[in-house]
Design a protein around this motif. Structure first.
Motif, PDB file in Angstrom:
ATOM      1  N   ASP A 259     -24.391  42.678 -13.158  1.00  0.00           N
ATOM      2  CA  ASP A 259     -25.324  43.491 -12.377  1.00  0.00           C
ATOM      3  C   ASP A 259     -24.785  44.897 -12.100  1.00  0.00           C
ATOM      4  OD1 ASP A 259     -23.511  42.771 -10.519  1.00  0.00           O
ATOM      5  OD2 ASP A 259     -24.888  41.544  -9.310  1.00  0.00           O
ATOM      6  N   ARG A 260     -23.631  45.209 -12.722  1.00  0.00           N
ATOM      7  CA  ARG A 260     -23.156  46.588 -12.718  1.00  0.00           C
ATOM      8  C   ARG A 260     -22.811  46.954 -14.157  1.00  0.00           C
ATOM      9  NH1 ARG A 260     -25.197  46.594  -8.710  1.00  0.00           N
ATOM     10  NH2 ARG A 260     -24.489  47.114  -6.612  1.00  0.00           N
ATOM     11  N   PRO A 261     -23.043  48.205 -14.517  1.00  0.00           N
ATOM     12  CA  PRO A 261     -22.757  48.605 -15.905  1.00  0.00           C
ATOM     13  C   PRO A 261     -21.268  48.800 -16.147  1.00  0.00           C
ATOM     14  CG  PRO A 261     -23.474  50.505 -14.646  1.00  0.00           C
ATOM     15  CD  PRO A 261     -23.546  49.327 -13.707  1.00  0.00           C
ATOM     16  N   LYS A 262     -20.907  48.888 -17.411  1.00  0.00           N
ATOM     17  CA  LYS A 262     -19.509  49.182 -17.736  1.00  0.00           C
ATOM     18  C   LYS A 262     -19.229  50.673 -17.481  1.00  0.00           C
ATOM     19  CE  LYS A 262     -20.860  49.525 -22.607  1.00  0.00           C
ATOM     20  NZ  LYS A 262     -22.068  48.773 -22.885  1.00  0.00           N
TER      21      LYS A 262
ATOM     22  N   PRO B 136     -30.689  56.473  -8.574  1.00  0.00           N
ATOM     23  CA  PRO B 136     -29.837  56.120  -7.430  1.00  0.00           C
ATOM     24  C   PRO B 136     -28.352  56.456  -7.614  1.00  0.00           C
ATOM     25  CG  PRO B 136     -30.242  54.180  -8.757  1.00  0.00           C
ATOM     26  CD  PRO B 136     -31.019  55.290  -9.395  1.00  0.00           C
ATOM     27  N   CYS B 137     -27.965  56.970  -8.786  1.00  0.00           N
ATOM     28  CA  CYS B 137     -26.536  57.202  -9.010  1.00  0.00           C
ATOM     29  C   CYS B 137     -25.966  58.331  -8.146  1.00  0.00           C
ATOM     30  CB  CYS B 137     -26.267  57.520 -10.480  1.00  0.00           C
ATOM     31  SG  CYS B 137     -26.651  56.152 -11.581  1.00  0.00           S
ATOM     32  N   SER B 138     -26.719  59.451  -8.027  1.00  0.00           N
ATOM     33  CA  SER B 138     -26.103  60.637  -7.422  1.00  0.00           C
ATOM     34  C   SER B 138     -25.610  60.396  -5.999  1.00  0.00           C
ATOM     35  CB  SER B 138     -27.048  61.837  -7.494  1.00  0.00           C
ATOM     36  OG  SER B 138     -28.333  61.457  -7.101  1.00  0.00           O
ATOM     37  N   SER B 139     -26.276  59.530  -5.250  1.00  0.00           N
ATOM     38  CA  SER B 139     -25.789  59.289  -3.883  1.00  0.00           C
ATOM     39  C   SER B 139     -25.091  57.926  -3.758  1.00  0.00           C
ATOM     40  CB  SER B 139     -26.950  59.376  -2.894  1.00  0.00           C
ATOM     41  OG  SER B 139     -27.897  58.366  -3.211  1.00  0.00           O
ATOM     42  N   CYS B 140     -24.768  57.323  -4.893  1.00  0.00           N
ATOM     43  CA  CYS B 140     -24.204  55.968  -4.866  1.00  0.00           C
ATOM     44  C   CYS B 140     -22.690  56.016  -4.657  1.00  0.00           C
ATOM     45  CB  CYS B 140     -24.508  55.279  -6.194  1.00  0.00           C
ATOM     46  SG  CYS B 140     -23.803  53.625  -6.304  1.00  0.00           S
ATOM     47  N   ASP B 141     -22.184  55.125  -3.834  1.00  0.00           N
ATOM     48  CA  ASP B 141     -20.739  55.145  -3.574  1.00  0.00           C
ATOM     49  C   ASP B 141     -19.930  54.457  -4.678  1.00  0.00           C
ATOM     50  OD1 ASP B 141     -21.376  52.542  -3.090  1.00  0.00           O
ATOM     51  OD2 ASP B 141     -20.685  52.489  -1.009  1.00  0.00           O
ATOM     52  N   GLU B 142     -20.610  53.975  -5.714  1.00  0.00           N
ATOM     53  CA  GLU B 142     -19.864  53.353  -6.817  1.00  0.00           C
ATOM     54  C   GLU B 142     -19.780  54.259  -8.044  1.00  0.00           C
ATOM     55  OE1 GLU B 142     -20.709  48.992  -7.434  1.00  0.00           O
ATOM     56  OE2 GLU B 142     -22.191  49.398  -5.869  1.00  0.00           O
ATOM     57  N   LYS B 143     -20.281  55.492  -7.900  1.00  0.00           N
ATOM     58  CA  LYS B 143     -20.385  56.324  -9.109  1.00  0.00           C
ATOM     59  C   LYS B 143     -19.042  56.674  -9.725  1.00  0.00           C
ATOM     60  CE  LYS B 143     -21.075  60.687  -6.660  1.00  0.00           C
ATOM     61  NZ  LYS B 143     -22.099  61.634  -6.206  1.00  0.00           N
ATOM     62  N   GLU B 144     -17.999  56.687  -8.901  1.00  0.00           N
ATOM     63  CA  GLU B 144     -16.692  57.014  -9.484  1.00  0.00           C
ATOM     64  C   GLU B 144     -16.073  55.822 -10.194  1.00  0.00           C
ATOM     65  OE1 GLU B 144     -14.206  59.415  -6.872  1.00  0.00           O
ATOM     66  OE2 GLU B 144     -16.061  60.347  -6.159  1.00  0.00           O
ATOM     67  N   LYS B 145     -16.687  54.678 -10.015  1.00  0.00           N
ATOM     68  CA  LYS B 145     -16.193  53.464 -10.663  1.00  0.00           C
ATOM     69  C   LYS B 145     -16.821  53.277 -12.039  1.00  0.00           C
ATOM     70  CE  LYS B 145     -16.707  49.417  -8.537  1.00  0.00           C
ATOM     71  NZ  LYS B 145     -16.922  48.683  -7.287  1.00  0.00           N
ATOM     72  N   ASP B 146     -18.140  53.506 -12.132  1.00  0.00           N
ATOM     73  CA  ASP B 146     -18.810  53.234 -13.419  1.00  0.00           C
ATOM     74  C   ASP B 146     -19.485  54.464 -14.037  1.00  0.00           C
ATOM     75  OD1 ASP B 146     -21.325  53.559 -12.163  1.00  0.00           O
ATOM     76  OD2 ASP B 146     -21.444  51.439 -11.676  1.00  0.00           O
ATOM     77  N   PHE B 147     -19.432  55.598 -13.362  1.00  0.00           N
ATOM     78  CA  PHE B 147     -20.014  56.846 -13.880  1.00  0.00           C
ATOM     79  C   PHE B 147     -21.500  56.690 -14.231  1.00  0.00           C
ATOM     80  CE2 PHE B 147     -15.646  56.187 -15.449  1.00  0.00           C
ATOM     81  CZ  PHE B 147     -14.999  57.083 -14.603  1.00  0.00           C
ATOM     82  N   GLY B 148     -22.167  55.756 -13.561  1.00  0.00           N
ATOM     83  CA  GLY B 148     -23.594  55.557 -13.843  1.00  0.00           C
ATOM     84  C   GLY B 148     -23.839  54.735 -15.099  1.00  0.00           C
ATOM     85  N   GLY B 149     -22.763  54.204 -15.691  1.00  0.00           N
ATOM     86  CA  GLY B 149     -22.920  53.360 -16.878  1.00  0.00           C
ATOM     87  C   GLY B 149     -23.055  54.174 -18.150  1.00  0.00           C
TER      88      GLY B 149
ATOM     89  N   VAL C  31     -28.684  48.227 -16.787  1.00  0.00           N
ATOM     90  CA  VAL C  31     -27.901  47.038 -16.437  1.00  0.00           C
ATOM     91  C   VAL C  31     -27.673  46.975 -14.923  1.00  0.00           C
ATOM     92  CG1 VAL C  31     -25.527  46.155 -16.539  1.00  0.00           C
ATOM     93  CG2 VAL C  31     -26.760  46.695 -18.658  1.00  0.00           C
ATOM     94  N   CYS C  32     -27.609  48.124 -14.277  1.00  0.00           N
ATOM     95  CA  CYS C  32     -27.331  48.157 -12.836  1.00  0.00           C
ATOM     96  C   CYS C  32     -28.509  47.601 -12.045  1.00  0.00           C
ATOM     97  CB  CYS C  32     -27.030  49.581 -12.384  1.00  0.00           C
ATOM     98  SG  CYS C  32     -26.597  49.626 -10.633  1.00  0.00           S
ATOM     99  N   SER C  33     -28.217  46.693 -11.115  1.00  0.00           N
ATOM    100  CA  SER C  33     -29.296  46.086 -10.334  1.00  0.00           C
ATOM    101  C   SER C  33     -29.925  47.095  -9.371  1.00  0.00           C
ATOM    102  CB  SER C  33     -28.787  44.867  -9.579  1.00  0.00           C
ATOM    103  OG  SER C  33     -27.780  45.269  -8.690  1.00  0.00           O
TER     104      SER C  33
HETATM  105  S1  SF4 Z   1     -25.132  52.703 -12.252  1.00  0.00           S
HETATM  106 FE1  SF4 Z   1     -23.287  52.828 -10.969  1.00  0.00          FE
HETATM  107  S2  SF4 Z   1     -23.509  54.816  -9.914  1.00  0.00           S
HETATM  108 FE2  SF4 Z   1     -25.548  54.290 -10.704  1.00  0.00          FE
HETATM  109  S3  SF4 Z   1     -26.560  53.194  -9.056  1.00  0.00           S
HETATM  110 FE3  SF4 Z   1     -25.582  51.630 -10.332  1.00  0.00          FE
HETATM  111  S4  SF4 Z   1     -23.582  51.286  -9.344  1.00  0.00           S
HETATM  112 FE4  SF4 Z   1     -24.377  53.230  -8.553  1.00  0.00          FE
END
Ligand code: SF4
Ligand code: SF4
Lengths: 375, 90
Positions: free
Chosen positions: A237-240, A303-316, A334-336
Motif C-alpha cells: 500500500d506504499r510505492p517503492k 497528496p504527495c506534496s504535503s505528505c510526511d512520507e515523501k522523503e521516504k518514497d519520493f511519491g513512487g 500503488v499508494c493507498s
Molecule cells: S506516494 Fe508517497 S509521498 Fe505520495 S502520498 Fe503516497 S506515501 Fe505520500
C-alpha cells in the motif's frame, strides 16, 4: 521544476549500459520498451568508452552491461577491459544464450567481476516456452561454468503467474546450481510486462504463498546464499522509492545513446531525453531538463506534496504513475493515499478474470515483429 | 559465527575492496551492492591478506597507530565482516 543547483545534486553511483536491444530470447515480461524495434542505431565502441570514462570520473562505480542481450555486442570484452581499467565493479546481465566457457574465461581476463544469469522457470518446458527459444539446458550449463570459473554467481528468476507455482523447485534449482546470490524478481509491470499484465499478474494468495516459501528458504540458506527479493508493488500500500530518487543515484544509457534516469523513462512524454552523442555525462546529469525534471519535491502534486512520507518514497515511480493514470506528476497509484489507487484493484481483478476465462488470450512475445505491430 | 584465533584471515575473493576517489572513502563492492567504510574498518580489512591471524592483526594495528587495547573493537568488527562474507579463514 527543481533547481539545478549543482551543490545539492549527488553524483551517479550506478551505471546501466544497455548495449543493445538485440536479443535471441522473447520474454513476455521484458523491460525493454514496446517500440524498441524502431531504435536501430547503436553507439559505437568509442562512444561507450567515452561514456564509461566520464561517468566514472563523476563517481559511478557499479556498472551493469545489459540489453537486450549484451553478448551480441562483439566489443563486449573490450568494453569490459576499459571498465576494469577505470575501476568499475562490473556485472554482465545475460540470458546466458551464446555464452561459452571460452568467452567466460575471456571476460574474466578482461576484468569482469560477476555474471548474472537469468532462468525463466525450473522446468525445461516452461523455461523454453517463456523464453520463446530452446535454452534451458544451456542456461544451467552456463550457470555451472560461471561458478567453475570463480565468479560470484547471481541467478535471476523473474516471477509471475506462469511460474510462481514453481517457487519451491526454483529455490531447489538455485541451490543445486550453487548460486551465491538469487534474485527473485517479482515482475514489474513496464514495457512488455505491462502489455501482458492480465496473463502475468499473480493473485494475492499465490503471491503470499510464494513469498512465505521464499522467506523460509532465505533463513535456511543464510550465510550461504544471499536472496534479493523484489516485491511486486501491486500488493503493497506504499510505492517503492523508485531509483532511490530521480537523478540521485542511477544512470541508464539506452543502446542508441539516450540517457535516462530509469530504464523506462523514455516512455514519458515531453522529457526530451538527451543523447550522449550530443552532451557529456556531466552536462546531462547536472544540467539537462530530463535529469532535473523530478529531482527534489517541487514537482509534486497532492497528496504527495504535503505528505510526511515523501522523503521516504519520493511519491513512487513516475513511469508507473504515467502508465496507470496517464499523469506522470500524480502519486504512484500503488499508494493507498492516491485517488487513483482503485486502478490497482481493477488490474488485479482483470488479471484474475483472465486467469479464470475459458480461452485466455495468448502471451505477446517480445520480438521485432510484435514491437512493430504494437507501436 | 566467530573468528578462529589460530587461522589466518583473508579478504574474500568474491568481494572487492577499493578506494573511491569521488567519495574519499574505501568501499566494499559485491553483486548489487556497495558498503562505504570508515577509516578504521578499512585499515582492519587491509590487514586481512591471508598471512595474519587475529592476534597478529591487532598487534600490527596497535603498533601502526601507537596505541593499545584494540582487541575488542577489532574482534567485533571482524565478526561482522565474517558474517557478511567480506572475509574468510584458512
Ligand atoms: S506516494 Fe508517497 S509521498 Fe505520495 S502520498 Fe503516497 S506515501 Fe505520500
Ligand atoms: S528479458 Fe528476455 S527478451 Fe528481454 S532482453 Fe532479457 S532475455 Fe532478452
Amino acid at each position: 521544476m527543481a533547481g539545478s543547483n549543482k551543490t545539492k545534486i549527488t553524483p551517479p553511483r550506478w551505471l546501466l549500459a544497455e548495449l543493445t536491444y538485440a536479443c535471441p530470447l522473447q520474454c513476455p515480461y521484458c523491460a525493454n520498451p514496446i517500440d524498441y524495434a524502431k531504435y536501430q542505431s547503436e553507439l559505437s565502441t568509442e562512444d561507450w568508452k567515452r561514456v564509461l570514462t566520464q561517468a566514472r570520473k563523476m563517481g559511478a562505480v557499479q556498472l551493469g552491461f545489459s540489453g537486450g542481450e549484451p553478448l551480441t555486442r562483439k566489443d563486449l570484452p573490450e568494453l569490459v577491459k576499459h571498465a576494469r581499467d577505470l575501476g568499475y565493479y562490473s556485472n554482465l546481465i545475460t540470458s546466458g544464450y551464446g555464452l561459452t566457457e571460452e568467452k567466460i574465461v575471456q571476460l574474466k581476463e578482461a576484468g569482469l567481476d560477476h555474471i548474472q544469469v537469468s532462468i525463466q522457470a525450473s522446468t525445461q518446458e516452461l523455461n523454453d516456452h517463456l523464453a520463446g527459444t530452446e535454452s534451458f539446458q544451456h542456461k544451467k550449463e552456463v550457470a555451472h561454468l560461471v561458478k567453475k570459473r570463480g565468479y560470484p554467481m547471481v541467478l535471476c528468476v523473474v516471477i509471475h503467474r506462469e511460474n510462481i507455482h514453481q517457487m519451491p523447485q526454483i529455490l531447489e534449482m538455485a541451490e543445486e546450481l550453487g548460486a551465491d546470490y538469487l534474485e527473485l524478481a517479482n515482475t514489474q509491470y513496464y514495457g512488455w510486462a505491462h502489455a501482458n499484465r492480465d496473463l502475468l499478474l499473480p493473485t494475492k494468495e499465490q503471491f503470499e504463498q510464494a513469498e512465505q516459501i521464499a522467506q523460509a528458504f532465505k533463513e535456511k540458506v543464510a550465510g550461504k546464499m544471499k536472496i534479493y527479493y523484489v516485491v511486486p508493488d501491486f500488493y503493497e500500500d506504499r510505492p517503492k522509492a523508485c531509483m532511490n530518487g530521480w537523478g540521485t543515484t542511477f544512470l541508464t544509457i539506452a543502446p542508441d545513446g539516450v540517457a535516462l534516469p530509469c530504464h523506462s523513462a523514455r516512455e514519458l512524454p515531453g522529457l526530451d531525453c538527451p543523447n550522449v552523442k550530443d552532451y557529456s555525462i556531466e552536462q546531462i546529469w547536472y544540467e539537462s531538463k530530463t535529469f532535473n525534471f523530478f529531482r527534489g519535491f517541487d514537482w509534486m502534486k497532492e497528496p504527495c506534496s504535503s505528505c510526511d512520507e515523501k522523503e521516504k518514497d519520493f511519491g513512487g515511480c513516475r513511469c508507473q504513475a504515467y502508465l496507470l493514470s496517464g499523469d506522470m506528476y500524480a502519486a504512484d497509484p500503488v499508494c493507498s493515499k492516491s485517488p487513483n489507487h482503485p486502478i490497482i484493484q481493477d488490474a488485479i481483478d482483470s488479471a484474475k478474470a483472465s486467469a479464470l476465462a475459458d480461452n485466455e488470450k495468448p502471451l505477446i512475445f517480445r520480438n521485432s515483429k510484435n514491437s512493430r505491430l504494437l507501436s | 559465527m566467530s573468528i578462529n584465533l589460530d587461522q589466518t584471515i583473508k579478504f574474500s575473493p568474491m568481494h572487492r575492496l577499493q578506494w573511491e576517489e569521488a567519495q574519499q572513502k574505501d568501499v566494499i563492492l559485491y553483486p548489487e551492492g556497495m558498503v562505504e567504510l570508515n577509516q578504521s574498518s578499512a585499515e582492519i580489512l587491509k590487514c586481512c591478506d591471508g598471512t595474519r591471524n587475529l592476534a597478529q592483526i591487532v598487534n600490527d594495528l596497535e603498533q601502526k597507530f601507537a596505541t593499545t587495547g584494540l582487541t575488542n573493537d577489532i574482534t567485533a568488527f571482524l565478526e561482522v565482516a565474517l558474517k557478511n562474507g567480506w572475509i574468510q579463514q584458512n
